[in-house]
Design a protein around this motif. Structure first.
Motif, PDB file in Angstrom:
ATOM      1  N   GLU A  50      16.901 -37.423  -8.974  1.00 15.31           N
ATOM      2  CA  GLU A  50      18.108 -38.023  -8.423  1.00 15.31           C
ATOM      3  C   GLU A  50      19.392 -37.551  -9.119  1.00 15.31           C
ATOM      4  N   TYR A  51      19.255 -36.997 -10.307  1.00 12.53           N
ATOM      5  CA  TYR A  51      20.432 -36.667 -11.121  1.00 12.53           C
ATOM      6  C   TYR A  51      21.081 -35.383 -10.604  1.00 12.53           C
ATOM      7  N   VAL A  52      22.370 -35.448 -10.311  1.00 13.82           N
ATOM      8  CA  VAL A  52      23.106 -34.284  -9.820  1.00 13.82           C
ATOM      9  C   VAL A  52      24.255 -33.971 -10.774  1.00 13.82           C
ATOM     10  N   ILE A  53      24.234 -32.786 -11.351  1.00 13.56           N
ATOM     11  CA  ILE A  53      25.345 -32.290 -12.165  1.00 13.56           C
ATOM     12  C   ILE A  53      25.589 -30.848 -11.746  1.00 13.56           C
ATOM     13  N   ILE A  54      26.714 -30.592 -11.108  1.00 11.89           N
ATOM     14  CA  ILE A  54      27.050 -29.248 -10.640  1.00 11.89           C
ATOM     15  C   ILE A  54      28.373 -28.821 -11.260  1.00 11.89           C
ATOM     16  N   ALA A  65      25.311 -22.807 -25.021  1.00 13.66           N
ATOM     17  CA  ALA A  65      26.172 -23.868 -24.499  1.00 13.66           C
ATOM     18  C   ALA A  65      26.918 -23.378 -23.258  1.00 13.66           C
ATOM     19  N   ASP A  66      27.148 -24.291 -22.305  1.00 12.44           N
ATOM     20  CA  ASP A  66      27.813 -23.926 -21.052  1.00 12.44           C
ATOM     21  C   ASP A  66      28.904 -24.948 -20.734  1.00 12.44           C
ATOM     22  N   PRO A  67      29.990 -24.930 -21.507  1.00 10.35           N
ATOM     23  CA  PRO A  67      31.078 -25.873 -21.235  1.00 10.35           C
ATOM     24  C   PRO A  67      31.768 -25.538 -19.918  1.00 10.35           C
ATOM     25  N   GLY A  68      32.465 -26.509 -19.358  1.00 10.44           N
ATOM     26  CA  GLY A  68      33.184 -26.286 -18.112  1.00 10.44           C
ATOM     27  C   GLY A  68      33.433 -27.588 -17.378  1.00 10.44           C
ATOM     28  N   LYS A  69      33.922 -27.473 -16.149  1.00 10.52           N
ATOM     29  CA  LYS A  69      34.293 -28.635 -15.346  1.00 10.52           C
ATOM     30  C   LYS A  69      33.139 -29.059 -14.448  1.00 10.52           C
ATOM     31  N   ILE A  70      32.894 -30.372 -14.403  1.00  7.17           N
ATOM     32  CA  ILE A  70      31.855 -30.918 -13.529  1.00  7.17           C
ATOM     33  C   ILE A  70      32.434 -31.080 -12.122  1.00  7.17           C
ATOM     34  N   LEU A  71      31.866 -30.336 -11.177  1.00 12.25           N
ATOM     35  CA  LEU A  71      32.379 -30.330  -9.809  1.00 12.25           C
ATOM     36  C   LEU A  71      31.760 -31.423  -8.945  1.00 12.25           C
ATOM     37  N   ARG A  72      30.488 -31.719  -9.178  1.00 13.93           N
ATOM     38  CA  ARG A  72      29.794 -32.779  -8.462  1.00 13.93           C
ATOM     39  C   ARG A  72      28.947 -33.551  -9.469  1.00 13.93           C
ATOM     40  N   TYR A  73      28.937 -34.864  -9.326  1.00  9.07           N
ATOM     41  CA  TYR A  73      28.180 -35.684 -10.279  1.00  9.07           C
ATOM     42  C   TYR A  73      27.629 -36.916  -9.588  1.00  9.07           C
ATOM     43  N   ARG A  74      26.346 -37.165  -9.812  1.00  9.36           N
ATOM     44  CA  ARG A  74      25.711 -38.404  -9.335  1.00  9.36           C
ATOM     45  C   ARG A  74      24.621 -38.782 -10.316  1.00  9.36           C
ATOM     46  N   SER A  75      24.728 -39.965 -10.917  1.00  3.90           N
ATOM     47  CA  SER A  75      23.752 -40.406 -11.906  1.00  3.90           C
ATOM     48  C   SER A  75      22.615 -41.156 -11.231  1.00  3.90           C
ATOM     49  N   PRO A  76      21.431 -41.148 -11.827  1.00  2.00           N
ATOM     50  CA  PRO A  76      20.289 -41.859 -11.245  1.00  2.00           C
ATOM     51  C   PRO A  76      20.324 -43.347 -11.568  1.00  2.00           C
ATOM     52  N   GLY A  77      19.443 -44.101 -10.920  1.00  2.00           N
ATOM     53  CA  GLY A  77      19.337 -45.531 -11.179  1.00  2.00           C
ATOM     54  C   GLY A  77      17.974 -46.033 -10.770  1.00  2.00           C
ATOM     55  N   VAL A 135      28.229 -26.947 -14.328  1.00  2.00           N
ATOM     56  CA  VAL A 135      27.754 -26.403 -15.602  1.00  2.00           C
ATOM     57  C   VAL A 135      26.222 -26.354 -15.555  1.00  2.00           C
ATOM     58  N   LYS A 136      25.659 -25.471 -16.314  1.00  2.00           N
ATOM     59  CA  LYS A 136      24.201 -25.436 -16.451  1.00  2.00           C
ATOM     60  C   LYS A 136      23.778 -26.543 -17.403  1.00  2.00           C
ATOM     61  N   THR A 137      22.631 -27.161 -17.114  1.00  2.00           N
ATOM     62  CA  THR A 137      22.133 -28.233 -17.967  1.00  2.00           C
ATOM     63  C   THR A 137      20.638 -28.050 -18.234  1.00  2.00           C
ATOM     64  N   THR A 138      20.124 -28.902 -19.090  1.00  2.00           N
ATOM     65  CA  THR A 138      18.693 -28.875 -19.413  1.00  2.00           C
ATOM     66  C   THR A 138      17.854 -29.680 -18.423  1.00  2.00           C
ATOM     67  N   LEU A 139      18.433 -30.162 -17.336  1.00  2.00           N
ATOM     68  CA  LEU A 139      17.656 -30.927 -16.347  1.00  2.00           C
ATOM     69  C   LEU A 139      16.436 -30.161 -15.824  1.00  2.00           C
ATOM     70  N   PRO A 140      16.560 -28.862 -15.473  1.00  2.00           N
ATOM     71  CA  PRO A 140      15.362 -28.146 -15.016  1.00  2.00           C
ATOM     72  C   PRO A 140      14.264 -28.077 -16.072  1.00  2.00           C
ATOM     73  N   LEU A 141      14.660 -27.946 -17.322  1.00  2.00           N
ATOM     74  CA  LEU A 141      13.669 -27.918 -18.404  1.00  2.00           C
ATOM     75  C   LEU A 141      12.941 -29.251 -18.484  1.00  2.00           C
ATOM     76  N   HIS A 142      13.670 -30.344 -18.404  1.00  2.00           N
ATOM     77  CA  HIS A 142      13.041 -31.661 -18.444  1.00  2.00           C
ATOM     78  C   HIS A 142      12.128 -31.871 -17.240  1.00  2.00           C
ATOM     79  N   HIS A 143      12.544 -31.340 -16.106  1.00  2.00           N
ATOM     80  CA  HIS A 143      11.704 -31.394 -14.909  1.00  2.00           C
ATOM     81  C   HIS A 143      10.375 -30.691 -15.177  1.00  2.00           C
TER      82      HIS A 143
END
Length: 353
Positions: free
Chosen positions: A271-275, A212-224, A277-285
């Motif tokens: 399109e999804y941007v989460i900076i 787990a990598d809890p922390g503050k989200i510095l940049r966020y943009r959701s896809p659509g 914290v580390k996320t599973t986005l690369p794994l899904h990619h």
């Protein structure tokens, strides 16, 4: 089970390997895989301690352990007036630590005959237990046979993909049933339209055993865009706490065909941007580009396969570079970010063309 002696007798009858599970549990908590009799007693002890700690009930049971099965489940609805329906099947084989990461509906290997048999079994479980409301009957499938695993007597994370292919609001139906209403449709009124995939976005490091990598989200943009659904409560500046489950978003894509759905999910992940914290986005990619996944060739140990592991590092690096590029545009405002994303997608399509 009443003790180790009974467990040894049952295990000898069904054959090793076996798995020890918490009777009151879920989410893979307390599961212990046992290869032979020598490890059974310790596994039972460990399973009981974890079950007691997590659920307040130390009761465990054992069942046959299948080495590379598929996880297939059926969504059911039942009201207090004796009406039972299923909302078809979901494939949930891609997991880490027995917890799902990718779900899709319908199951890509499902045949009409298999669906009829598994749906009949799912409804039989619901009827035998006189069940009321929304629930999920889960099975393991291997070598042409399927085995009942458990019934989750609740709404599950992955109900979204079923909603996308059936057009039925399961939460709404759940509340209506609880209020005493009859189901507004029968089995003939439920049909499949298209295909849907859900990626669970967790604040975890896939290169560090999904820590787990809890922390503050510095940049966020959701896809659509067409066919994309995002269920989340996070935003830029939000702090992900360490006290709760690491899932921070459910990213879903729908299309008329499975290939179209995969293509839409790839775009949504891009399109999804989460900076921050580390996320599973690369794994899904990596999964969405994996030839085995594209062919529908998955099982519950899919993420331990070499073909995923050897590409994950590359996709992590690509995702980090992409996110930094898109995050830079976010500093200029949403309009610039949207233009950057659109131009990047256009250039990528020109290169492929």
């Amino acid at each position: 089970m009443k003790g180790a002696d009974e467990a040894k007798k049952i295990a000898a009858e069904i054959g090793y390997p076996v798995i020890v599970k918490a009777s009151a549990g879920g989410g893979g908590i307390g599961m212990q895989i046992v290869a032979d009799e020598a490890g059974l007693e310790d596994a039972i002890g460990a399973g009981m301690r974890m079950a007691e700690s997590a659920f307040g009930d130390p009761t465990v049971f054992i069942e046959k352990y299948l080495v590379k099965p598929r996880h297939i489940e059926f969504q059911v609805l039942a009201d207090e007036h004796g009406n039972f329906v299923h909302l078809y099947d979901r494939e949930c084989s891609i997991q880490r630590r027995h917890q799902k990461l990718v779900e899709e509906a319908p199951c890509p290997i499902m045949t009409d005959d298999l669906r009829d048999r598994m749906a009949g079994s799912a409804l039989a479980v619901a009827k035998a237990s006189d069940y009321t409301n929304a629930g999920t009957v889960e099975f393991l499938y291997a070598d042409g046979d399927y085995y009942f695993m458990e019934m989750n007597t609740r709404l599950q994370v992955e109900h979204t993909v079923t909603e996308l292919i059936t057009g039925i609001d399961i939460v709404k139906q759940q509340l209506a049933i609880a209020a005493g209403d009859s189901l507004p449709f029968d089995q003939q009124g439920v049909s499949i339209r298209g295909h849907a995939i859900e990626c669970r976005i967790n604040a975890e490091d896939p290169l560090n055993n999904f820590a787990a990598d809890p922390g503050k989200i510095l940049r966020y943009r959701s896809p659509g865009g067409p066919g994309v659904r995002i269920d989340s409560g996070i935003h830029m500046g939000y702090t992900i706490p360490a006290n709760y489950d690491s899932m921070i978003a459910k990213l879903c894509a729908w299309g008329m065909t499975r290939p179209e759905t995969i293509a839409r999910m790839r775009r949504a992940i891009y399109e999804y941007v989460i900076i921050g914290v580390k996320t599973t986005l690369p794994l899904h990619h990596a999964i969405m580009h994996n030839p085995h996944f594209i062919d529908g060739d998955t099982h519950t140990h899919f993420l331990q396969e070499e073909h995923i592991l050897k590409t994950l590092n590359r996709y992590v690096r690509e995702e980090e570079k992409r996110m930094q590029t898109l995050a830079a545009s976010l500093r200029q405002g949403k309009e610039i970010a949207a233009i950057t994303g659109a131009v990047s997608a256009h250039l990528m399509s020109r290169k492929k063309g």
